[in-house]
Design an enzyme around this catalytic site. Structure first.
Site, PDB file in Angstrom:
ATOM      1  N   LYS A  10      -8.462   4.597   9.152  1.00 14.99           N
ATOM      2  CA  LYS A  10      -8.514   5.717   8.209  1.00 14.99           C
ATOM      3  C   LYS A  10      -9.959   6.244   8.105  1.00 14.99           C
ATOM      4  O   LYS A  10     -10.907   5.567   8.539  1.00 14.99           O
ATOM      5  CB  LYS A  10      -7.991   5.243   6.849  1.00 14.99           C
ATOM      6  CG  LYS A  10      -6.516   4.808   6.856  1.00 14.99           C
ATOM      7  CD  LYS A  10      -6.098   4.412   5.435  1.00 14.99           C
ATOM      8  CE  LYS A  10      -4.698   3.872   5.332  1.00 14.99           C
ATOM      9  NZ  LYS A  10      -4.332   3.551   3.927  1.00 14.99           N
ATOM     10  N   PHE A  58      -0.097   8.750  -7.140  1.00 17.28           N
ATOM     11  CA  PHE A  58      -1.291   8.804  -6.291  1.00 17.28           C
ATOM     12  C   PHE A  58      -1.042   9.564  -4.978  1.00 17.28           C
ATOM     13  O   PHE A  58      -1.893   9.587  -4.096  1.00 17.28           O
ATOM     14  CB  PHE A  58      -1.821   7.390  -5.999  1.00 17.28           C
ATOM     15  CG  PHE A  58      -0.779   6.431  -5.455  1.00 17.28           C
ATOM     16  CD1 PHE A  58      -0.468   6.411  -4.108  1.00 17.28           C
ATOM     17  CD2 PHE A  58      -0.120   5.550  -6.301  1.00 17.28           C
ATOM     18  CE1 PHE A  58       0.488   5.536  -3.598  1.00 17.28           C
ATOM     19  CE2 PHE A  58       0.846   4.669  -5.801  1.00 17.28           C
ATOM     20  CZ  PHE A  58       1.149   4.665  -4.451  1.00 17.28           C
ATOM     21  N   ARG A  91      -0.087  -6.717  10.332  1.00 16.89           N
ATOM     22  CA  ARG A  91      -0.117  -6.627   8.865  1.00 16.89           C
ATOM     23  C   ARG A  91      -0.802  -7.847   8.260  1.00 16.89           C
ATOM     24  O   ARG A  91      -1.487  -7.744   7.248  1.00 16.89           O
ATOM     25  CB  ARG A  91       1.291  -6.419   8.290  1.00 16.89           C
ATOM     26  CG  ARG A  91       1.727  -4.966   8.388  1.00 16.89           C
ATOM     27  CD  ARG A  91       2.942  -4.642   7.558  1.00 16.89           C
ATOM     28  NE  ARG A  91       2.707  -4.513   6.141  1.00 16.89           N
ATOM     29  CZ  ARG A  91       2.454  -3.363   5.507  1.00 16.89           C
ATOM     30  NH1 ARG A  91       2.380  -2.226   6.173  1.00 16.89           N
ATOM     31  NH2 ARG A  91       2.290  -3.349   4.207  1.00 16.89           N
ATOM     32  N   THR A  97      -1.993  -4.430   0.551  1.00 16.06           N
ATOM     33  CA  THR A  97      -2.294  -3.009   0.314  1.00 16.06           C
ATOM     34  C   THR A  97      -3.478  -2.833  -0.636  1.00 16.06           C
ATOM     35  O   THR A  97      -4.378  -2.045  -0.393  1.00 16.06           O
ATOM     36  CB  THR A  97      -1.043  -2.319  -0.290  1.00 16.06           C
ATOM     37  OG1 THR A  97       0.060  -2.555   0.583  1.00 16.06           O
ATOM     38  CG2 THR A  97      -1.265  -0.832  -0.456  1.00 16.06           C
ATOM     39  N   ARG A 108      -8.642  -5.592   5.171  1.00 13.69           N
ATOM     40  CA  ARG A 108      -8.725  -4.861   3.902  1.00 13.69           C
ATOM     41  C   ARG A 108      -9.531  -5.627   2.869  1.00 13.69           C
ATOM     42  O   ARG A 108     -10.259  -5.044   2.060  1.00 13.69           O
ATOM     43  CB  ARG A 108      -7.319  -4.560   3.392  1.00 13.69           C
ATOM     44  CG  ARG A 108      -6.628  -3.469   4.209  1.00 13.69           C
ATOM     45  CD  ARG A 108      -5.141  -3.415   3.906  1.00 13.69           C
ATOM     46  NE  ARG A 108      -4.517  -2.183   4.368  1.00 13.69           N
ATOM     47  CZ  ARG A 108      -3.225  -1.917   4.226  1.00 13.69           C
ATOM     48  NH1 ARG A 108      -2.422  -2.808   3.643  1.00 13.69           N
ATOM     49  NH2 ARG A 108      -2.731  -0.786   4.664  1.00 13.69           N
ATOM     50  N   ASN A 122      -8.356   1.358   1.918  1.00 15.80           N
ATOM     51  CA  ASN A 122      -8.158   0.066   2.577  1.00 15.80           C
ATOM     52  C   ASN A 122      -8.318   0.126   4.102  1.00 15.80           C
ATOM     53  O   ASN A 122      -7.783  -0.697   4.822  1.00 15.80           O
ATOM     54  CB  ASN A 122      -6.818  -0.539   2.155  1.00 15.80           C
ATOM     55  CG  ASN A 122      -5.675   0.434   2.329  1.00 15.80           C
ATOM     56  OD1 ASN A 122      -5.823   1.436   3.016  1.00 15.80           O
ATOM     57  ND2 ASN A 122      -4.544   0.135   1.729  1.00 15.80           N
ATOM     58  N   HIS A 125      -4.243   1.618   8.390  1.00 19.60           N
ATOM     59  CA  HIS A 125      -2.796   1.692   8.172  1.00 19.60           C
ATOM     60  C   HIS A 125      -2.101   0.845   9.226  1.00 19.60           C
ATOM     61  O   HIS A 125      -2.501   0.870  10.396  1.00 19.60           O
ATOM     62  CB  HIS A 125      -2.297   3.139   8.297  1.00 19.60           C
ATOM     63  CG  HIS A 125      -0.804   3.240   8.410  1.00 19.60           C
ATOM     64  ND1 HIS A 125       0.019   3.219   7.297  1.00 19.60           N
ATOM     65  CD2 HIS A 125       0.023   3.301   9.487  1.00 19.60           C
ATOM     66  CE1 HIS A 125       1.289   3.273   7.698  1.00 19.60           C
ATOM     67  NE2 HIS A 125       1.318   3.327   9.019  1.00 19.60           N
TER      68      HIS A 125
HETATM   69  P1  IDP Z   1       0.635  -0.044   3.079  1.00 19.00           P
HETATM   70  O1  IDP Z   1      -0.442   0.872   3.616  1.00 19.00           O
HETATM   71  O2  IDP Z   1       0.108  -1.441   2.814  1.00 19.00           O
HETATM   72  O3  IDP Z   1       1.888  -0.044   3.914  1.00 19.00           O
HETATM   73  P2  IDP Z   1       1.953   1.755   1.204  1.00 19.00           P
HETATM   74  O4  IDP Z   1       2.743   1.333   0.007  1.00 19.00           O
HETATM   75  O5  IDP Z   1       2.704   2.305   2.374  1.00 19.00           O
HETATM   76  O6  IDP Z   1       1.030   0.521   1.623  1.00 19.00           O
HETATM   77  O7  IDP Z   1       0.901   2.826   0.680  1.00 19.00           O
HETATM   78  C1  IDP Z   1       0.228   3.687   1.551  1.00 19.00           C
HETATM   79  C2  IDP Z   1      -1.231   3.802   1.133  1.00 19.00           C
HETATM   80  O8  IDP Z   1      -1.326   4.396  -0.172  1.00 19.00           O
HETATM   81  C3  IDP Z   1      -1.948   2.460   0.976  1.00 19.00           C
HETATM   82  O9  IDP Z   1      -2.428   1.963   2.208  1.00 19.00           O
HETATM   83  C4  IDP Z   1      -3.062   2.810   0.015  1.00 19.00           C
HETATM   84  O10 IDP Z   1      -4.150   3.465   0.679  1.00 19.00           O
HETATM   85  C5  IDP Z   1      -2.379   3.804  -0.920  1.00 19.00           C
HETATM   86  N1  IDP Z   1      -1.770   3.146  -2.101  1.00 19.00           N
HETATM   87  C6  IDP Z   1      -0.617   2.422  -2.130  1.00 19.00           C
HETATM   88  N2  IDP Z   1      -0.340   1.981  -3.371  1.00 19.00           N
HETATM   89  C7  IDP Z   1      -1.344   2.458  -4.165  1.00 19.00           C
HETATM   90  C8  IDP Z   1      -1.623   2.344  -5.574  1.00 19.00           C
HETATM   91  O11 IDP Z   1      -0.876   1.728  -6.363  1.00 19.00           O
HETATM   92  N3  IDP Z   1      -2.759   2.954  -6.012  1.00 19.00           N
HETATM   93  C9  IDP Z   1      -3.584   3.649  -5.186  1.00 19.00           C
HETATM   94  N4  IDP Z   1      -3.365   3.790  -3.865  1.00 19.00           N
HETATM   95  C10 IDP Z   1      -2.265   3.192  -3.348  1.00 19.00           C
HETATM   96 MG    MG Z   2       3.194   1.583   4.306  1.00 19.29          MG
END
Ligand code: IDP
Ligand code: MG
Length: 167
Positions: A10, A58, A91, A97, A108, A122, A125
């Site tokens: 990212k 968000f 992962r 996350t 991360r 983080n 992806h």
């Molecule tokens: P992942 O990237 O671990 O699969 P996802 O739930 O798909 O997690 O969320 C996508 C992205 O959105 C995350 O990588 C993170 O950057 C952001 N994100 C997810 N949940 C939150 C949150 O509760 N607060 C702020 N940002 C979040």
């Molecule tokens: Mg995801």
């Protein structure tokens, strides 16, 4: 069974010069990289990529984040990793996350942060399951950009199709 996983470095990962570190960490998986490129992220691409999060408070911020608007880096590095249990392995190395909850030695956990506006920055992806991986890989890559046969494809002939070639 072999699997494919979409990885995105990212904009925060690029801005912090972490590309080398992240790829080195991912090389621990012994998976094969079967596609890689730098990509500009249009609003449409970002919204499609995160469409499962459309109702989250968000959502708008993560679209801006993925497009590089928070880091002045209007690009991401996109890769496809391929091999046995690719999604689980990537992962695990990526970590949770929320970077504060991620295992400290994970990617991360090492490099992520939570901004004052609450975005989880983080740095990476990773697709979360096989269905999502297929959807995401087809979104980010055209068939000819991937050096193995991952998914069925078809040929179309396009009349008057123009493309740039080297002058
Ligand atoms: P992942 O990237 O671990 O699969 P996802 O739930 O798909 O997690 O969320 C996508 C992205 O959105 C995350 O990588 C993170 O950057 C952001 N994100 C997810 N949940 C939150 C949150 O509760 N607060 C702020 N940002 C979040
Ligand atoms: Mg995801």
């Amino acid at each position: 069974m072999n699997q494919a996983a979409l990885i995105l470095i990212k904009p925060d990962g690029l801005k912090k010069s972490l590309t080398g570190n992240i790829l080195t960490r991912l090389s621990e998986t012994k998976l094969e990289i079967v596609a890689a490129k730098m990509a500009r992220v249009s609003r449409g691409l970002a919204e499609e990529h995160y469409k499962h999060l459309k109702d989250k408070p968000f959502f708008e911020e993560i679209i801006r984040y993925l497009r590089g608007e928070l880091h002045d880096r209007r690009k991401v590095m996109a890769l496809v990793y391929w091999g046995k249990e690719a999604i689980k392995k990537c992962r695990e190395l990526a970590g949770a996350t929320n970077p504060e909850e991620a295992e400290p030695t994970s990617i991360r956990g090492s490099y992520g942060r939570i901004t004052t506006s609450g975005v989880y920055e983080n740095v990476i992806h990773v697709s979360s399951n096989e269905l999502e991986a297929e959807r995401e890989i087809k979104l980010w890559f055209a068939p000819e950009e991937i050096i193995v046969e991952l998914y069925p494809k078809k040929e179309v002939s396009e009349r008057d199709f123009k493309r740039a070639v080297w002058a």
